[in-house]
Design an enzyme around this catalytic site. Structure first.
Site, short mmCIF file in Angstrom:
data_model
loop_
_atom_site.label_atom_id
_atom_site.label_comp_id
_atom_site.label_asym_id
_atom_site.label_seq_id
_atom_site.Cartn_x
_atom_site.Cartn_y
_atom_site.Cartn_z
CG ASP A 48 -1.77 1.22 1.29
OD1 ASP A 48 -2.71 1.23 0.65
OD2 ASP A 48 -1.59 2.23 2.09
CE1 TYR A 53 1.10 8.13 2.23
CE2 TYR A 53 1.19 5.86 1.64
CZ TYR A 53 0.53 6.91 2.23
OH TYR A 53 -0.53 6.43 2.99
CB ALA A 205 -0.99 3.56 18.70
CB THR A 280 12.24 1.83 8.60
OG1 THR A 280 12.72 1.24 9.97
CG2 THR A 280 11.51 2.81 8.58
CD GLN A 284 9.70 -1.46 11.76
OE1 GLN A 284 10.47 -0.95 10.99
NE2 GLN A 284 8.93 -0.67 12.59
CG ASN A 288 5.31 -5.23 11.38
OD1 ASN A 288 5.62 -5.19 12.85
ND2 ASN A 288 5.47 -4.17 10.67
#
Length: 309
Positions: A48, A53, A205, A280, A284, A288
């Site tokens: 996405d 961006y 968040a 990044t 990571q 996830n």
């Protein structure tokens, strides 16, 4: 990695998606490729991005990183927010949409976009004009499906009614996490009623649900909230840390981290098609992606929600 249908469409996406907002902004082309490679290796199929961006660099970097593998993924991008300093390069008018899609296709190095999303409502343009232009793009084969982002519940309903037999939005993308639950009042019910798949962004968040922040301590260097400076104070409030500590305890008692809980809780909602998270680094991404292995029961989803209500 399991897949879910995107709303009432025939499109299927990975339960965890990759948000590409860091490409061209926080990471360069080489680092982008490492993140994309790791995502593909982890089974992530939803990528996405948006025309704004990285100052338009995200689409360019993503297209180059994918290369010949472009056909293996569901490519989602957005239009509607202002690109650069020109006030005419924004919105949902037919004039801008027809130019915006060509610009995105060029930057992405592809002939089609799987999911083309209206980034935010445009009060200056009738939704009918926007939908008819998008319907034309689907007919032309440049776009496969369309979605919206940052719409309210009534705007989702109005757009569905207005489409009247033409191409309908199949997805809605809004902010949603254990610490930001406003969409539960109108947006999620609207998605369920009209058959849209929901795509939450900022599921952690802005990192508060990742476990990297501590009460009374400055945000670690290089983190999103560290870059926010004084604006981070509201996010790092005692009220939020009270919730974070309760959630951390609940997850650890079951052998998991708060980060895993943040994803699992969102995926515990049937209307959620995929949880979009930025990254990044390759590490990571892998972290996830691994969260999709933990499935909460409906009772656990309610228990966690009640815990911080």
């Amino acid at each position: 990695m399991k897949k879910r249908r995107l709303g009432a469409s025939g499109l299927k996406v990975s339960e965890v998606g990759l948000g590409c907002n860091n490409f061209g902004m926080r990471i360069d082309q080489a680092e982008t490729k490492a993140v994309v490679d790791a995502a593909l290796d982890a089974g992530i199929t939803l990528f996405d991005t948006a025309d704004i961006y990285g100052g338009t660099k995200s689409e360019e970097f993503l297209g180059k990183a994918l290369g010949k593998r472009r056909g293996d993924i569901v490519l989602a991008t957005k239009f509607g927010m202002q690109v650069g300093d020109d006030e005419n390069r924004r919105g949902g008018s037919r004039r801008w949409i027809m130019r915006a899609v060509e610009d995105s296709l060029t930057r992405l190095g592809t002939d089609w976009i799987d999911l083309y999303q209206f980034h935010q409502p445009d009060p200056d343009t009738p939704i009918d004009e926007t939908l008819r232009a998008l319907d034309d793009l689907v007919t032309q084969g440049k776009v496969r499906y369309i979605g919206n982002s940052n719409f309210s519940g009534w705007q989702i309903g109005d757009a569905d009614w207005t489409a009247a037999g033409a191409t309908r939005f199949v997805s809605a993308q809004n902010q949603y996490s254990l610490l930001e639950r406003k969409v539960e009042f109108e947006v999620l019910p609207a998605c369920e009623h009209f058959g849209l798949g929901f795509l939450p962004f900022f599921p952690l968040a802005s990192g508060l649900l990742s476990g990297k922040y501590r009460r009374g301590e400055k945000p670690p260097e290089g983190t999103r909230l560290a870059a926010w400076g004084s604006r981070a104070a509201a996010a790092l409030s005692d009220r939020n840390f009270d919730k974070v500590e309760k959630l951390t305890t609940w997850a650890e008692e079951r052998g998991h981290t708060i980060l895993e809980l943040a994803f699992a809780w969102l995926l515990g909602h049937q209307v959620v098609s995929s949880v979009i998270a930025g990254a990044t680094s390759a590490e990571q991404v892998r972290t996830n992606a691994a969260t999709a292995a933990w499935a909460l029961t409906p009772e656990e989803v309610k228990e966690v929600g009640d815990l911080i209500s």
